[in-house]
Design a protein around this motif. Structure first.
Motif, PDB file in Angstrom:
ATOM      1  N   GLY A 262       0.722  -1.163   0.052  1.00  0.00           N
ATOM      2  CA  GLY A 262      -0.047  -0.207  -0.077  1.00  0.00           C
ATOM      3  C   GLY A 262       0.721   1.306  -0.037  1.00  0.00           C
ATOM      4  O   GLY A 262       0.435   2.107  -0.785  1.00  0.00           O
ATOM      5  N   ARG A 263       1.960   1.216   0.692  1.00  0.00           N
ATOM      6  CA  ARG A 263       2.795   2.467   0.889  1.00  0.00           C
ATOM      7  C   ARG A 263       3.531   2.706  -0.518  1.00  0.00           C
ATOM      8  O   ARG A 263       3.747   3.582  -0.842  1.00  0.00           O
ATOM      9  CB  ARG A 263       3.739   2.365   2.046  1.00  0.00           C
ATOM     10  CG  ARG A 263       3.219   2.694   3.470  1.00  0.00           C
ATOM     11  CD  ARG A 263       2.199   3.833   3.376  1.00  0.00           C
ATOM     12  NE  ARG A 263       1.659   4.265   4.761  1.00  0.00           N
ATOM     13  CZ  ARG A 263       0.693   3.892   5.482  1.00  0.00           C
ATOM     14  NH1 ARG A 263       0.011   3.209   4.894  1.00  0.00           N
ATOM     15  NH2 ARG A 263       0.406   4.563   6.363  1.00  0.00           N
ATOM     16  N   ALA A 264       3.857   1.365  -1.144  1.00  0.00           N
ATOM     17  CA  ALA A 264       4.582   1.559  -2.365  1.00  0.00           C
ATOM     18  C   ALA A 264       3.571   2.100  -3.397  1.00  0.00           C
ATOM     19  O   ALA A 264       3.891   2.940  -4.123  1.00  0.00           O
ATOM     20  CB  ALA A 264       5.156   0.411  -2.858  1.00  0.00           C
ATOM     21  N   CYS A 265       2.413   1.808  -3.302  1.00  0.00           N
ATOM     22  CA  CYS A 265       1.201   2.305  -4.235  1.00  0.00           C
ATOM     23  C   CYS A 265       1.352   3.884  -3.939  1.00  0.00           C
ATOM     24  O   CYS A 265       1.213   4.871  -4.876  1.00  0.00           O
ATOM     25  CB  CYS A 265      -0.026   1.971  -4.041  1.00  0.00           C
ATOM     26  SG  CYS A 265      -0.254   0.014  -4.761  1.00  0.00           S
ATOM     27  N   ALA A 266       1.052   4.025  -2.701  1.00  0.00           N
ATOM     28  CA  ALA A 266       1.230   5.728  -2.284  1.00  0.00           C
ATOM     29  C   ALA A 266       2.360   6.379  -2.933  1.00  0.00           C
ATOM     30  O   ALA A 266       2.130   7.755  -3.321  1.00  0.00           O
ATOM     31  CB  ALA A 266       0.920   5.728  -0.814  1.00  0.00           C
ATOM     32  N   ARG A 267       3.385   5.945  -2.767  1.00  0.00           N
ATOM     33  CA  ARG A 267       4.779   6.755  -3.095  1.00  0.00           C
ATOM     34  C   ARG A 267       4.682   6.919  -4.897  1.00  0.00           C
ATOM     35  O   ARG A 267       5.036   7.850  -5.003  1.00  0.00           O
ATOM     36  CB  ARG A 267       5.967   6.084  -2.776  1.00  0.00           C
ATOM     37  CG  ARG A 267       6.312   6.514  -1.274  1.00  0.00           C
ATOM     38  CD  ARG A 267       7.594   5.863  -0.855  1.00  0.00           C
ATOM     39  NE  ARG A 267       7.810   4.469  -0.677  1.00  0.00           N
ATOM     40  CZ  ARG A 267       7.539   3.622   0.482  1.00  0.00           C
ATOM     41  NH1 ARG A 267       6.993   4.286   1.391  1.00  0.00           N
ATOM     42  NH2 ARG A 267       7.646   2.355   0.466  1.00  0.00           N
ATOM     43  N   ALA A 268       4.372   5.729  -5.499  1.00  0.00           N
ATOM     44  CA  ALA A 268       4.057   5.947  -6.850  1.00  0.00           C
ATOM     45  C   ALA A 268       2.952   6.882  -7.608  1.00  0.00           C
ATOM     46  O   ALA A 268       3.409   7.705  -8.420  1.00  0.00           O
ATOM     47  CB  ALA A 268       4.008   4.675  -7.430  1.00  0.00           C
ATOM     48  N   ALA A 269       2.108   6.887  -6.516  1.00  0.00           N
ATOM     49  CA  ALA A 269       1.102   7.996  -6.867  1.00  0.00           C
ATOM     50  C   ALA A 269       1.474   9.203  -6.600  1.00  0.00           C
ATOM     51  O   ALA A 269       1.155  10.374  -7.424  1.00  0.00           O
ATOM     52  CB  ALA A 269      -0.141   7.763  -6.169  1.00  0.00           C
ATOM     53  N   LEU A 270       2.189   9.652  -5.658  1.00  0.00           N
ATOM     54  CA  LEU A 270       2.739  10.884  -5.137  1.00  0.00           C
ATOM     55  C   LEU A 270       3.933  11.307  -6.191  1.00  0.00           C
ATOM     56  O   LEU A 270       3.807  12.601  -6.604  1.00  0.00           O
ATOM     57  CB  LEU A 270       3.377  10.839  -3.951  1.00  0.00           C
ATOM     58  CG  LEU A 270       2.506  10.909  -2.632  1.00  0.00           C
ATOM     59  CD1 LEU A 270       3.341  10.531  -1.420  1.00  0.00           C
ATOM     60  CD2 LEU A 270       1.581  12.155  -2.540  1.00  0.00           C
ATOM     61  N   CYS A 271       4.500  10.310  -6.782  1.00  0.00           N
ATOM     62  CA  CYS A 271       5.504  10.555  -7.663  1.00  0.00           C
ATOM     63  C   CYS A 271       4.737  11.359  -9.086  1.00  0.00           C
ATOM     64  O   CYS A 271       5.161  11.911  -9.843  1.00  0.00           O
ATOM     65  CB  CYS A 271       6.397   9.547  -8.161  1.00  0.00           C
ATOM     66  SG  CYS A 271       7.552   8.994  -7.168  1.00  0.00           S
ATOM     67  N   LYS A 272       3.456  10.540  -9.342  1.00  0.00           N
ATOM     68  CA  LYS A 272       2.678  11.194 -10.641  1.00  0.00           C
ATOM     69  C   LYS A 272       2.371  12.505 -10.278  1.00  0.00           C
ATOM     70  O   LYS A 272       2.084  13.184 -11.582  1.00  0.00           O
ATOM     71  CB  LYS A 272       1.449  10.416 -10.760  1.00  0.00           C
ATOM     72  CG  LYS A 272       2.010   8.843 -11.379  1.00  0.00           C
ATOM     73  CD  LYS A 272       0.769   7.792 -11.408  1.00  0.00           C
ATOM     74  CE  LYS A 272       1.182   6.545 -11.915  1.00  0.00           C
ATOM     75  NZ  LYS A 272      -0.163   5.658 -12.005  1.00  0.00           N
ATOM     76  N   LEU A 273       2.462  12.994  -9.008  1.00  0.00           N
ATOM     77  CA  LEU A 273       2.005  14.543  -8.942  1.00  0.00           C
ATOM     78  C   LEU A 273       3.142  15.355  -8.947  1.00  0.00           C
ATOM     79  O   LEU A 273       3.006  16.568  -8.512  1.00  0.00           O
ATOM     80  CB  LEU A 273       1.140  14.605  -7.533  1.00  0.00           C
ATOM     81  CG  LEU A 273      -0.152  14.058  -7.649  1.00  0.00           C
ATOM     82  CD1 LEU A 273      -0.839  14.490  -6.273  1.00  0.00           C
ATOM     83  CD2 LEU A 273      -0.947  14.896  -8.757  1.00  0.00           C
ATOM     84  N   GLY A 274       4.543  14.616  -9.068  1.00  0.00           N
ATOM     85  CA  GLY A 274       5.629  15.559  -9.221  1.00  0.00           C
ATOM     86  C   GLY A 274       6.277  15.415  -7.762  1.00  0.00           C
ATOM     87  O   GLY A 274       7.551  16.240  -7.534  1.00  0.00           O
ATOM     88  N   PHE A 275       5.966  14.817  -6.884  1.00  0.00           N
ATOM     89  CA  PHE A 275       6.765  14.432  -5.445  1.00  0.00           C
ATOM     90  C   PHE A 275       7.792  13.521  -5.661  1.00  0.00           C
ATOM     91  O   PHE A 275       7.842  12.563  -6.388  1.00  0.00           O
ATOM     92  CB  PHE A 275       5.625  14.172  -4.434  1.00  0.00           C
ATOM     93  CG  PHE A 275       4.808  15.338  -3.778  1.00  0.00           C
ATOM     94  CD1 PHE A 275       5.018  16.015  -2.827  1.00  0.00           C
ATOM     95  CD2 PHE A 275       3.912  15.793  -4.642  1.00  0.00           C
ATOM     96  CE1 PHE A 275       4.423  17.014  -2.314  1.00  0.00           C
ATOM     97  CE2 PHE A 275       2.984  16.853  -4.314  1.00  0.00           C
ATOM     98  CZ  PHE A 275       3.266  17.434  -3.052  1.00  0.00           C
ATOM     99  N   PRO A 276       8.979  13.747  -4.964  1.00  0.00           N
ATOM    100  CA  PRO A 276       9.829  12.608  -4.776  1.00  0.00           C
ATOM    101  C   PRO A 276       9.439  11.625  -3.957  1.00  0.00           C
ATOM    102  O   PRO A 276       8.626  11.747  -3.168  1.00  0.00           O
ATOM    103  CB  PRO A 276      10.952  13.559  -4.055  1.00  0.00           C
ATOM    104  CG  PRO A 276      10.510  14.473  -3.189  1.00  0.00           C
ATOM    105  CD  PRO A 276       9.208  15.005  -4.177  1.00  0.00           C
ATOM    106  N   SER A 277      10.110  10.600  -3.975  1.00  0.00           N
ATOM    107  CA  SER A 277       9.906   9.415  -3.129  1.00  0.00           C
ATOM    108  C   SER A 277       9.996   9.774  -1.880  1.00  0.00           C
ATOM    109  O   SER A 277      11.018  10.213  -1.314  1.00  0.00           O
ATOM    110  CB  SER A 277      10.750   8.296  -3.533  1.00  0.00           C
ATOM    111  OG  SER A 277      10.166   6.880  -2.640  1.00  0.00           O
TER     112      SER A 277
END
Length: 241
Positions: free
Chosen positions: A52-67
């Protein structure tokens, strides 16, 4: 239809989505700031959390946030980076996260459930007389009880981070609108904090590929894209942790 496409159809384009159908495989490592949430968890729970957290980080990256880490709050809620709202969900064999900018939406909740009947006795615990009456008379070969459960999970995931107030299952009375895949939840006055919070929450649902997905969004100060807003509130008429 793949899970990612299902959620993308439920949510507007300025919500970033990441899903996973991960099965047995190498253990996914969590970040140090996330570890305390699962320090004593069994292996299965650690795996659910880490995917779940890996999905969250990947989704944040799509908004331009670093891991970055997504730690947990005192009530096990995800703590998102400043300016972000989001939600994480999982069921057997499926994991997902959705995130958006707080300037666009003030609350977001998603939920995934296996498309199957609720266990015996659960419906009476999560529904009102009104909701059970509707389910008993609803047409179509749909697991309406499981859909109702999922809708309420999405409602609660959107509500708690916004208000810091708990909702019990009976606090949200949900009307399902099958024709356009939406639902509306009414909250009693006693559940609404003094600040400006709605008494009505609207969501959308989709059932496909063995999954029931629901999502709830609350608009932020900026209006939605007009073309999507028409679809989002089409039932009444009227989106789905």
């Amino acid at each position: 239809m793949r899970g990612n496409l299902m959620l993308e159809k439920l949510l507007p384009p300025n919500v970033a989505v990441q899903t996973s159908r991960a099965s047995d495989g190498p253990e996914i490592q969590v970040m140090a700031e996330e570890e305390s949430a699962i320090a004593t968890a069994v292996k299965g729970r650690r795996r659910e959390f880490s995917i779940g957290r890996a999905c969250a980080r990947a989704a944040l990256c799509k908004l331009g946030f670093p891991s970055c880490p997504v730690p947990s709050g005192p009530n096990r809620e995800p703590l998102w980076p400043s300016g972000i709202v989001g939600s994480i969900t999982h069921c057997v064999g499926f994991y997902a996260a959705a995130v958006a900018m707080k300037k666009d939406f003030i609350a977001l909740g998603i939920d995934a459930e296996v498309d199957a009947e609720l266990p015996t006795g659960v419906l009476s615990l999560i529904s009102s007389d009104e909701e059970r009456h509707w389910i008993a008379n609803a047409s179509g070969h749909v697991n309406w009880g499981r859909l109702l459960f999922s809708a309420k999970e999405s409602i609660f995931k959107a509500w708690f981070p916004l208000t810091r107030e708990w909702l019990d299952f009976e606090d949200a009375v949900v009307t399902i609108i099958p024709d356009d895949g939406s639902f509306v939840a009414q909250l009693p006055h006693t559940c609404v904090p003094a600040k400006d919070c709605p008494r009505e929450l609207r969501g959308r649902f989709m059932i496909s590929n063995g999954l029931i997905l629901t999502a709830v969004l609350l608009d932020g100060p900026q209006p939605l894209d007009e073309s999507f807003a028409v679809e989002w509130v089409a039932a009444d008429g009227v989106e789905p942790g």
